[in-house]
Design an enzyme around this catalytic site. Structure first.
Site, PDB file in Angstrom:
ATOM      1  N   TYR B 105       1.124  -1.398   0.235  1.00 25.03           N
ATOM      2  CA  TYR B 105       0.041  -0.238   0.263  1.00 25.03           C
ATOM      3  C   TYR B 105       0.809   1.170   0.155  1.00 25.03           C
ATOM      4  O   TYR B 105       0.424   2.942  -0.756  1.00 25.03           O
ATOM      5  CB  TYR B 105      -1.019   0.051   1.477  1.00 25.03           C
ATOM      6  CG  TYR B 105      -2.008  -0.560   1.214  1.00 25.03           C
ATOM      7  CD1 TYR B 105      -2.826  -0.332  -0.280  1.00 25.03           C
ATOM      8  CD2 TYR B 105      -2.187  -1.874   1.385  1.00 25.03           C
ATOM      9  CE1 TYR B 105      -3.890  -1.581  -0.503  1.00 25.03           C
ATOM     10  CE2 TYR B 105      -3.892  -2.558   1.813  1.00 25.03           C
ATOM     11  CZ  TYR B 105      -4.544  -3.134   0.479  1.00 25.03           C
ATOM     12  OH  TYR B 105      -5.575  -3.555   0.474  1.00 25.03           O
ATOM     13  N   GLU B 204       4.810 -29.524  18.457  1.00 26.50           N
ATOM     14  CA  GLU B 204       4.494 -29.405  16.401  1.00 26.50           C
ATOM     15  C   GLU B 204       2.641 -28.747  16.709  1.00 26.50           C
ATOM     16  O   GLU B 204       2.295 -28.004  16.018  1.00 26.50           O
ATOM     17  CB  GLU B 204       3.611 -30.376  15.482  1.00 26.50           C
ATOM     18  CG  GLU B 204       3.471 -30.342  14.242  1.00 26.50           C
ATOM     19  CD  GLU B 204       3.017 -31.715  13.441  1.00 26.50           C
ATOM     20  OE1 GLU B 204       3.962 -32.552  13.474  1.00 26.50           O
ATOM     21  OE2 GLU B 204       2.623 -31.720  12.263  1.00 26.50           O
ATOM     22  N   ASP B 256       5.061 -34.860  15.175  1.00 29.59           N
ATOM     23  CA  ASP B 256       4.541 -35.983  15.074  1.00 29.59           C
ATOM     24  C   ASP B 256       5.120 -36.890  13.775  1.00 29.59           C
ATOM     25  O   ASP B 256       5.598 -36.403  13.470  1.00 29.59           O
ATOM     26  CB  ASP B 256       3.214 -35.432  13.559  1.00 29.59           C
ATOM     27  CG  ASP B 256       2.295 -35.444  14.082  1.00 29.59           C
ATOM     28  OD1 ASP B 256       1.926 -35.070  15.637  1.00 29.59           O
ATOM     29  OD2 ASP B 256       0.838 -34.892  13.843  1.00 29.59           O
TER      30      ASP B 256
END
Lengths: 669, 376
Positions: B105, B204, B256
């Site tokens: 902008y 995580e 994981d």
């Protein structure tokens, strides 16, 4: 039937009309040739139609040959006209107005030029008070005037003229136009024709009001007087009142005047249209066009009927002299050769007998054989000094005056003109000229306008039937960087002006609206268009390049500023340094551009751009013969060779494919 | 090591402005001498990543550079790049910052040089970052920050921040967020850390983080908890990096057990990403070690599993074949191969099979006893 044949018969009929002979009787002499008989049939509507249905029982005889013969009667050309006025361009009121103005203006210009006077014309069209469908047409010229004895016949007798019996380039050809206009006015409004004429300063001014006796095709004077004072030393003024409507657009009188001014830059024309608008077309060129010479017919250009008439009317005593003296380009040797060959085809005549044969005594089969041989014999092309082209310089002058962009900028306004060398179709010399205006002030997203001219006369009707239209449409303008919908005019801010001059322009009809598609004419048209199109292409390319460079420069400038600005912001240098950076940046990117420009400037085209005012030579000096060598075999002129080098291969192939034309290939044209 | 190129936070702004000026001066000189100015930056792509060197500790950008010379075609980008650099200088001087969208902008008052859309301005920004990365600087030094924020923190840590307006120091105690957490700001260069924690634990999923935070796991084991929230953002990586460097404490990753957790989340945290290799020296945590969940854990803890999906297999194979980090670590290659052979994956939260707090009471304490056996 082609035009010459048709004119032939109109004239033949006029003769009969003038000397009332009841040739409808059974004792009338046999028709001279088939065309006369043909005319009789066509003109006489009283002939019962041939029975269409197969009769079941033998039909009952309704009339005998004798009773029918009583109904046959000569019709005068004037009567014929009243019934068939569409043939001469008086089909509807709008067109009648145009035809009337056109015939009067054509005559005025022809008269001035023949007398060697720079034409000053006044054309006024005024509505007749009390009517909304009647106009008075006044056309005045500063020509030589007409002697009193001739006035009646010139304006009051159809097919009376100075131009039909000779082969010379002029606007009018048949001598039918102005008197037909008079007759049209007489039929539609009942008003007579007023003619004022003066032949010189110390000569009286005659004012004659006349009508046409339509039965006898003779003028009838209603009044004649001498005017005490007339503002002009010499000239002719004609005033006609006709039923007409005034319309704008492509077919309008306004447009006719505009285009006439374009094709006659040596004329000064003041034109007042019925809306009271005065338009003045200033003289652009202060020299008269070259006077076209009168020529004799060329053996390749005549019709059988014309040959018969010539044989009948000649003063020569033997066939050899006849051929030598009545035709151009026939030498003693040619004449003997022709006669020898003719004799071979006429079993009952010996060669020597034939050489001395009285032309008037020739029998039909002899004439036919002669006609055949004339067509087959190789002869020099006709002389071309009978032509008077506008000339490329004056074409540009005319176009420039008409489309004057005000402030002339060669990058935005393009004008070119090209005059081809004379060529020949069927024994008739002709010459093609093309002018193109392109650019500022012209409508860009519509089809290009095509102005057609024949012997400097604008052709406004029947564009679709005209060879000029076909030539413009069949050219592949896309090859020259223009957009073109298939088979139509290119879409561009462009006017294409095409002029054909010839002693005998092959119109498709008497109303002189479209030019016939002779392959020789189409070929010349295309070559002239190609030359101009190539010049236009160069202009367009240059223009595009310039615009691209301009765009590039703008684009660069747009972003060079932020660069110097950002550098200033980061490095904190002063305004002076910022300005210096801007300049350096510009210099860094501009130099290549300058080089390209200078290369472009080297190409100079003399037939392009603002005309330099009238030069001495109108066009290339016209050679006695063109495109043909002494022995009659085609020879590549210098120009033709140059042409062959510049015509792109693709153009040639296209030309061959679409028209079956052979573009110049070194030795041929 | 990476330290070589990192910038002293105290001098960061000075160096940033000097670097911008140096680049601008080069361009200015070229113009003054009538030469076409050039912008040089490394090629930003996966193809331009060097072979992994443990010594270095992160994925290094390759040698390929691209040179943008001023011409008709580049003039617009040239102008935009310089304007963007100017904006950066302004931000540093006013001690402000701009998100990517802010910068877009901002360009709207650059006149003709304004960006048409944000991808255009992002590209220019990445180019500048790549340019200054040769001087050890990152986007954050230029005061351009991402719009997304990255990660939460809880535990034995006090963050020293400053009030941007007043310059007043602000101290954030990460033990006092109740069941909530401290949110890592987009811009972390100015932060200082006060901690006596023993290690940083990067988690995580937000769910697992929440569990450990709610039960104040950090109090019992004297650590700092960081929620990565998937692949860690640049700010998050930078935060962990600076924190661990300043406090000189190890970083453990708890993710994981699947190719995504290993090859994307852990790899990015430790050695940086392939796409932004030019700034990896800043956005990596080379000292991070892999706590779990390992393929071995799946067996040892009899964790419930899901079969590997096609895209998991593809990702695993890709890591084996193309990733310089894994290619440099045979241990990891074995683990990934093992995972592929097992054909299954297991989430952190699968430990809940043995009870919701099994992870706190059993799994983590057991793991933390053998930190030496953590995967590299």
């Amino acid at each position: 039937m082609d035009q010459q044949g048709r004119l032939e018969l109109i004239e033949a009929e006029a003769d009969e009309g003038a000397t009332p002979v009841d040739d409808g009787s059974e004792n009338s002499p046999a028709p001279v040739d088939s065309t006369d008989a043909d005319l009789g049939e066509r003109a006489n509507d009283s002939q019962p139609p041939v029975a269409a249905k197969p009769a079941q029982s033998p039909p009952k005889r309704r009339a005998s040959a004798r009773s029918m013969g009583g109904k046959h009667r000569a019709i005068s050309i004037s009567e014929f006209f009243t019934k068939n006025r569409h043939l001469l361009g008086f089909d509807n009121p709008a067109k009648a107005l145009l035809t009337t103005v056109r015939e009067a203006v054509d005559n005025a210009l022809d008269a001035c030029e023949e007398a060697g006077i720079l034409p000053d014309l006044t054309v006024e069209i005024d509505p007749v008070e009390g009517y909304d469908d009647r106009y008075t047409v006044l056309v005045r010229d500063n020509g030589p005037g007409i002697i009193k004895a001739q006035i009646g016949k010139v304006f009051g007798k159809l097919l009376y003229g100075s131009k039909f019996h000779r082969l010379k380039q002029s606007r009018g050809q048949q001598g039918i136009g102005i008197s037909a206009a008079g007759m049209y006015g007489q039929i539609t409004t009942g008003r007579p024709v007023t003619v004022i004429s003066r032949t010189g300063k110390r000569r009286p001014t005659h004012r004659i009001v006349l009508q046409i006796d339509t039965r006898r095709n003779e003028p009838k004077y209603l009044s004649e007087e001498q005017l005490e004072d007339w503002d002009w030393d010499h000239g002719t003024e004609i005033i006609l009142t006709i039923a007409a409507t005034f319309k704008g657009g492509r077919h309008s009188v306004d447009e006719y005047m505009r285009q006439t001014a374009m094709s006659n830059p040596h004329a000064h024309i003041i034109y007042r249209n019925p809306r009271g608008v005065d338009l003045v077309y200033e003289r652009q060129v202060h020299e008269l066009p070259k006077e076209p010479e009168e020529i004799q017919p060329h053996p390749h250009g005549i019709e059988l009927g014309m040959l018969m008439r010539m044989l009948r009317e000649t003063k020569r005593r033997n066939l050899t002299d006849f051929l030598k003296e009545e035709f151009c380009r026939v030498s003693q040797r040619n004449a003997e050769e022709i006669i020898t060959e003719t004799a071979k085809r006429v079993p009952d005549r010996q060669r020597n007998q034939m050489l001395r044969r009285n032309p008037k005594a020739m029998e039909r089969h002899e004439v036919e054989a002669l006609f055949q041989v004339l067509g087959e014999t190789r002869l020099h092309s006709p002389p071309t000094n009978c032509l008077s082209p506008i000339g490329h310089e004056d074409i540009r002058t005319g176009l420039f005056a008409l489309f004057d962009p005000g402030d002339y900028d060669p990058s935005e306004f393009f004008v070119t003109g090209e005059t081809r060398r004379p060529a020949v179709y069927r024994g008739n010399p002709f010459q093609v000229e093309v002018g193109i205006v392109y650019g500022k002030g012209l409508e860009g997203d519509t089809s290009a306008e095509v102005y057609r001219f024949a012997n400097r006369v604008p052709l406004q009707y029947q564009a679709g039937a005209c060879a000029i239209t076909k030539a413009v449409q069949s050219l592949n303008w896309r090859q020259y960087n223009l957009t073109q919908p298939r088979g139509s005019f290119p879409v561009a801010p462009m006017v294409v002006s095409v002029h054909i001059s010839s002693a005998w322009v092959p119109y498709t009809s008497e109303s002189k609206e479209a030019i016939a598609h002779y392959p020789e004419i189409l070929s010349e048209l295309r070559l002239a268009l190609q030359v101009c199109a190539r010049r236009l292409q160069r202009h367009i390319r240059r223009q595009r390049k310039q615009r691209d460079a301009e765009k590039r420069k703008q684009y660069l400038e747009k972003y060079l500023d932020p660069i110097s600005e950002a550098l200033q912001e980061i490095l904190g240098f002063d305004e002076q340094e910022k300005a210096r950076v801007s300049v350096q940046l510009t210099e860094l990117i501009d130099p290549q551009e300058v080089e390209e420009e200078s290369e472009e400037e080297l190409e100079v085209d003399e037939n392009v751009g603002r005309p330099r005012g009238r030069t001495e030579v109108v066009a290339d000096p016209i050679p006695e013969t063109t495109h043909l060598a002494e022995d009659g075999t085609p020879v590549g002129t210098e120009e033709a060779v140059a042409e062959a080098e510049t015509v792109p291969e693709a153009v040639k192939q296209e030309a061959q494919a679409t028209l079956g034309l052979d573009l110049p290939e070194g030795g041929e044209d | 090591m990476a330290r070589k190129k990192t910038i002293d936070p105290e001098k960061a702004d000075e160096i940033t402005i000097d670097t911008l000026a140096k680049l601008a001066r080069g361009i200015h000189q070229s113009i003054s001498r009538g030469r076409y100015p050039e912008l040089i930056s490394p090629v930003r792509s996966l193809q331009n990543v060097k072979e992994f060197r443990k010594r270095v500790g992160y994925l290094e950008i390759g040698e390929k550079i691209k040179t943008r010379t001023l011409s008709v075609n580049t003039v617009k980008t040239f102008a935009q790049t310089l304007k963007m650099m100017s904006l950066s200088k302004d931000l540093v001087e006013t001690n402000d910052f701009a998100t990517k969208r802010d910068a877009y902008y901002q360009s709207k008052n650059w006149g003709p040089a304004a960006f048409k859309d944000q991808p255009e301005s992002d590209t220019v920004m990445d180019d500048i970052e790549a340019m200054v990365s040769r001087y050890g600087l990152g986007r954050e030094h230029l005061r351009y920050i991402p719009d997304e924020h990255g990660g939460s923190v809880a535990g034995a840590l006090k963050v020293h921040d400053k009030d941007l307006e007043t310059g007043e120091p602000e101290v954030i105690d990460c033990t006092r967020f109740g069941s909530g957490a401290y949110s890592i700001p987009s811009w972390v260069e100015h932060l200082d850390f006060e901690t006596d924690a023993d290690f940083v634990l990067c988690i995580e999923t937000a769910g697992m983080f929440q569990r450990l935070q709610s039960h104040k796991f950090w109090r019992k084991y004297n650590c700092i908890l960081v929620s990565l929230g998937g692949v860690p953002s640049r700010a998050c990586r930078r935060f962990v990096r600076r924190l661990s460097e300043q406090a000189k404490i190890p970083v453990y990753a708890f993710v994981d057990c699947d190719p995504y957790g290993v090859a994307n989340i852990y790899r990015s945290l430790k050695v940086g990403s392939g796409n932004a290799a030019h700034v990896n020296h800043l956005f990596c945590v080379p000292q991070a070690r892999f706590l779990g969940v390992t393929p071995k854990d799946i067996v040892d803890y009899k964790l419930p599993t899901h079969p590997l999906k096609d895209r998991d297999i593809k990702r695993a194979n890709d890591a084996l074949a193309n990733d310089p980090f894994f290619q440099a670590h045979p241990k990891w290659q074995n683990e990934i191969q093992r995972l592929l052979d097992m054909g299954v994956r297991a989430e952190q939260q699968a430990l809940a099979r043995w009870g919701l707090n099994y992870v706190i009471d059993e799994y983590l304490p057991a793991k933390l006893k053998k930190t030496g056996s953590f995967l590299p």
